[in-house]
Design a protein around this motif. Sequence first.
Motif, PDB file in Angstrom:
ATOM      1  N   CYS A  87       0.882  -1.013  -0.119  1.00  0.00           N
ATOM      2  CA  CYS A  87      -0.124   0.135  -0.002  1.00  0.00           C
ATOM      3  C   CYS A  87       0.863   1.159  -0.010  1.00  0.00           C
ATOM      4  O   CYS A  87       1.966   1.300   0.185  1.00  0.00           O
ATOM      5  CB  CYS A  87      -1.011  -0.028   1.276  1.00  0.00           C
ATOM      6  SG  CYS A  87      -2.159  -1.440   1.373  1.00  0.00           S
ATOM      7  N   THR A 121       0.068   3.715   1.497  1.00  0.00           N
ATOM      8  CA  THR A 121       0.178   4.553   3.007  1.00  0.00           C
ATOM      9  C   THR A 121      -0.578   3.366   3.833  1.00  0.00           C
ATOM     10  O   THR A 121      -1.401   2.732   3.250  1.00  0.00           O
ATOM     11  CB  THR A 121      -0.338   5.701   3.430  1.00  0.00           C
ATOM     12  OG1 THR A 121      -1.709   5.603   2.796  1.00  0.00           O
ATOM     13  CG2 THR A 121       0.395   6.868   2.862  1.00  0.00           C
ATOM     14  N   LYS A 122      -0.316   3.495   5.113  1.00  0.00           N
ATOM     15  CA  LYS A 122      -1.304   2.415   6.212  1.00  0.00           C
ATOM     16  C   LYS A 122      -2.653   3.190   6.482  1.00  0.00           C
ATOM     17  O   LYS A 122      -2.693   4.213   7.114  1.00  0.00           O
ATOM     18  CB  LYS A 122      -0.624   2.156   7.271  1.00  0.00           C
ATOM     19  CG  LYS A 122      -1.251   0.927   7.898  1.00  0.00           C
ATOM     20  CD  LYS A 122      -0.995  -0.731   6.890  1.00  0.00           C
ATOM     21  CE  LYS A 122      -1.568  -1.717   7.922  1.00  0.00           C
ATOM     22  NZ  LYS A 122      -1.456  -2.713   6.916  1.00  0.00           N
ATOM     23  N   CYS A 123      -3.726   2.665   6.217  1.00  0.00           N
ATOM     24  CA  CYS A 123      -5.062   3.477   6.437  1.00  0.00           C
ATOM     25  C   CYS A 123      -5.020   3.194   7.945  1.00  0.00           C
ATOM     26  O   CYS A 123      -4.773   2.263   8.721  1.00  0.00           O
ATOM     27  CB  CYS A 123      -6.213   2.766   5.922  1.00  0.00           C
ATOM     28  SG  CYS A 123      -6.063   3.098   3.814  1.00  0.00           S
ATOM     29  N   TYR A 128      -7.214   2.383   9.985  1.00  0.00           N
ATOM     30  CA  TYR A 128      -8.258   1.502  10.605  1.00  0.00           C
ATOM     31  C   TYR A 128      -7.995   0.053  10.284  1.00  0.00           C
ATOM     32  O   TYR A 128      -8.550  -0.959  10.640  1.00  0.00           O
ATOM     33  CB  TYR A 128      -9.708   1.681  10.121  1.00  0.00           C
ATOM     34  CG  TYR A 128      -9.887   1.866   8.556  1.00  0.00           C
ATOM     35  CD1 TYR A 128      -9.988   0.591   7.765  1.00  0.00           C
ATOM     36  CD2 TYR A 128     -10.106   2.992   7.964  1.00  0.00           C
ATOM     37  CE1 TYR A 128      -9.974   0.739   6.427  1.00  0.00           C
ATOM     38  CE2 TYR A 128     -10.099   3.266   6.653  1.00  0.00           C
ATOM     39  CZ  TYR A 128     -10.014   2.228   5.687  1.00  0.00           C
ATOM     40  OH  TYR A 128      -9.894   2.085   4.527  1.00  0.00           O
ATOM     41  N   CYS A 129      -6.817   0.064   9.289  1.00  0.00           N
ATOM     42  CA  CYS A 129      -6.270  -1.285   8.809  1.00  0.00           C
ATOM     43  C   CYS A 129      -5.450  -2.084   9.552  1.00  0.00           C
ATOM     44  O   CYS A 129      -4.365  -1.557  10.139  1.00  0.00           O
ATOM     45  CB  CYS A 129      -5.947  -0.892   7.454  1.00  0.00           C
ATOM     46  SG  CYS A 129      -5.350  -2.492   6.507  1.00  0.00           S
ATOM     47  N   PHE A 155      -4.722  -5.076   8.235  1.00  0.00           N
ATOM     48  CA  PHE A 155      -4.299  -6.201   7.409  1.00  0.00           C
ATOM     49  C   PHE A 155      -2.779  -6.470   7.425  1.00  0.00           C
ATOM     50  O   PHE A 155      -2.023  -5.566   7.669  1.00  0.00           O
ATOM     51  CB  PHE A 155      -4.786  -6.044   5.849  1.00  0.00           C
ATOM     52  CG  PHE A 155      -6.324  -5.863   5.669  1.00  0.00           C
ATOM     53  CD1 PHE A 155      -7.191  -6.379   6.682  1.00  0.00           C
ATOM     54  CD2 PHE A 155      -6.797  -5.337   4.524  1.00  0.00           C
ATOM     55  CE1 PHE A 155      -8.436  -6.089   6.592  1.00  0.00           C
ATOM     56  CE2 PHE A 155      -8.131  -5.296   4.335  1.00  0.00           C
ATOM     57  CZ  PHE A 155      -8.966  -5.653   5.375  1.00  0.00           C
ATOM     58  N   THR A 181      -0.668  -6.003   5.169  1.00  0.00           N
ATOM     59  CA  THR A 181      -0.085  -5.209   4.014  1.00  0.00           C
ATOM     60  C   THR A 181       0.938  -4.404   4.575  1.00  0.00           C
ATOM     61  O   THR A 181       1.126  -3.965   5.904  1.00  0.00           O
ATOM     62  CB  THR A 181      -1.178  -4.627   3.407  1.00  0.00           C
ATOM     63  OG1 THR A 181      -2.087  -3.880   4.236  1.00  0.00           O
ATOM     64  CG2 THR A 181      -2.290  -5.461   2.556  1.00  0.00           C
ATOM     65  N   GLY A 208      -4.186  -4.857   0.194  1.00  0.00           N
ATOM     66  CA  GLY A 208      -3.111  -3.967  -0.508  1.00  0.00           C
ATOM     67  C   GLY A 208      -3.939  -3.182  -1.863  1.00  0.00           C
ATOM     68  O   GLY A 208      -4.911  -3.003  -1.803  1.00  0.00           O
ATOM     69  N   THR A 209      -2.828  -3.044  -2.528  1.00  0.00           N
ATOM     70  CA  THR A 209      -3.202  -2.118  -3.678  1.00  0.00           C
ATOM     71  C   THR A 209      -2.589  -2.667  -5.018  1.00  0.00           C
ATOM     72  O   THR A 209      -1.349  -2.053  -5.418  1.00  0.00           O
ATOM     73  CB  THR A 209      -2.765  -0.518  -3.480  1.00  0.00           C
ATOM     74  OG1 THR A 209      -3.287  -0.108  -1.917  1.00  0.00           O
ATOM     75  CG2 THR A 209      -3.376   0.462  -4.669  1.00  0.00           C
ATOM     76  N   ARG A 223      -6.473   7.873   3.870  1.00  0.00           N
ATOM     77  CA  ARG A 223      -6.243   7.686   2.536  1.00  0.00           C
ATOM     78  C   ARG A 223      -5.623   8.662   1.701  1.00  0.00           C
ATOM     79  O   ARG A 223      -5.837   9.765   2.000  1.00  0.00           O
ATOM     80  CB  ARG A 223      -7.676   7.514   1.732  1.00  0.00           C
ATOM     81  CG  ARG A 223      -8.730   6.481   2.541  1.00  0.00           C
ATOM     82  CD  ARG A 223      -8.123   4.957   2.345  1.00  0.00           C
ATOM     83  NE  ARG A 223      -8.068   4.759   0.989  1.00  0.00           N
ATOM     84  CZ  ARG A 223      -8.233   3.499   0.610  1.00  0.00           C
ATOM     85  NH1 ARG A 223      -8.173   2.428   1.460  1.00  0.00           N
ATOM     86  NH2 ARG A 223      -8.213   3.253  -0.747  1.00  0.00           N
TER      87      ARG A 223
HETATM   88  S1  SF4 Z   1      -4.965  -2.893   2.691  1.00  0.00           S
HETATM   89 FE1  SF4 Z   1      -6.757  -1.272   2.155  1.00  0.00          FE
HETATM   90  S2  SF4 Z   1      -7.483  -0.367   3.978  1.00  0.00           S
HETATM   91 FE2  SF4 Z   1      -5.381  -1.754   4.382  1.00  0.00          FE
HETATM   92  S3  SF4 Z   1      -3.877   0.013   4.283  1.00  0.00           S
HETATM   93 FE3  SF4 Z   1      -3.931  -0.916   2.175  1.00  0.00          FE
HETATM   94  S4  SF4 Z   1      -5.416   0.400   1.149  1.00  0.00           S
HETATM   95 FE4  SF4 Z   1      -5.684   0.846   3.407  1.00  0.00          FE
END
Ligand code: SF4
Length: 400
Positions: free
Chosen positions: A12, A14-16, A18-19, A21, A23, A67-68, A155
Amino acid sequence: MNLGVYIQVPFCQTKCTYCNFHTGVVAREKYAPYADAVRREIANLAASGEISTLRDAPVDTVYFGGGTPSLLEPSALAGILDALRRNFAFAEPVVRDSVAAPQINAAAPHLEITLEADPETITPEKAEAWLAAGFNRISLGVQSFDDRELQAAGRMHRRADIFAAARILREAGFGNISMDLIAGLAQQTRASWEESVARILEIRPEHISIYLLEIDEGSRLGKESLAGGSRYSAETIPSDDAMAESYESACARLADAGYEHYEISNWGLPGFRSRHNLKYWRREPYLGLGAGAHSFDGTRRWSNVHDSAKYVACIESGATPREQIERVTAQQALDEELFLGLRQLEGIDLARVEKKYGVNLQARIAALREQGLLEMNGALLRLAPAHLTVSNEVFVELLG
Ligand code: SF4
């Protein structure tokens, strides 16, 4: 039997907030070796006897998630798809009279290839390259049309980027776009939620997902919220009741706009349900490739090592990246039939499930039916449409 393939891209920008995961934000130089490793995993797996039951099943859905994944170069994404095509049989692509108006027969199998993308990563050049590579569905991580909510969530994109991304994708020729929204983001008000729903309906993507914010205790927002702090606007997170009201108002507005509500969190225009995600709820086989990806062959579930650096090192050294393999017991399979199957609003064929597992579920179901939380829809058992926001509580009761 057809096969779904999931490709995990765990990077990703950046790290959101609330996330939580698996990633990470890594240097761009790590992207190409990762894509190489996924290509090698595909070839290794196809050559091994490990997935003999899936080996000859035609692939009819491919889903690049994260991820992205749109951070990877289009050539790297195309290379992974090429590796899949070389090593697996593919179903036929969807027949279209024109790219803007796909002629989709919902009952006929066709190839669905989805790429998750963040709005700010989309350019006309990338969109054209994705289409040329074979992607025919883009899932845009929209989440909100309100800049204050997007900023609080960490975001990178803003409202204007969403409109620009949708325009670029349409102009490139994508006729199947999915967008998601999150009810319950920090800074969200009833008015800002209604505005997001109105704007998504204005763009009219073929598919919409709406999630209720789940505050993961391990995320930055979760930790701040538990500590009673105000970083990431944690103190402005809407209440559970407000979230439920937002979800219910969206249900009504999407129904009015012609969207079919087919799964707790998912809506599609007719013919545009997510074929890939339906496999998860129907317990159909899928192969997960890449760091942390999960697979299911009908009787076993397994997953790859989560850490992307370890994953690449495993592949480069010739070792298997698979770290957990478990055979699904009959009890687990029954539980999955119930809690995955009931996520689909049409419900599940109760008689079929009882016969398949040799069980009588009437006693378990009776109390939930009396409370109005479950109901029979002909031969199908389903969640009561008026109580979808408490589905987790229903599943806990049902699985006992
Ligand atoms: S996986 Fe999705 S929600 Fe989590 S940091 Fe990456 S873009 Fe944000």
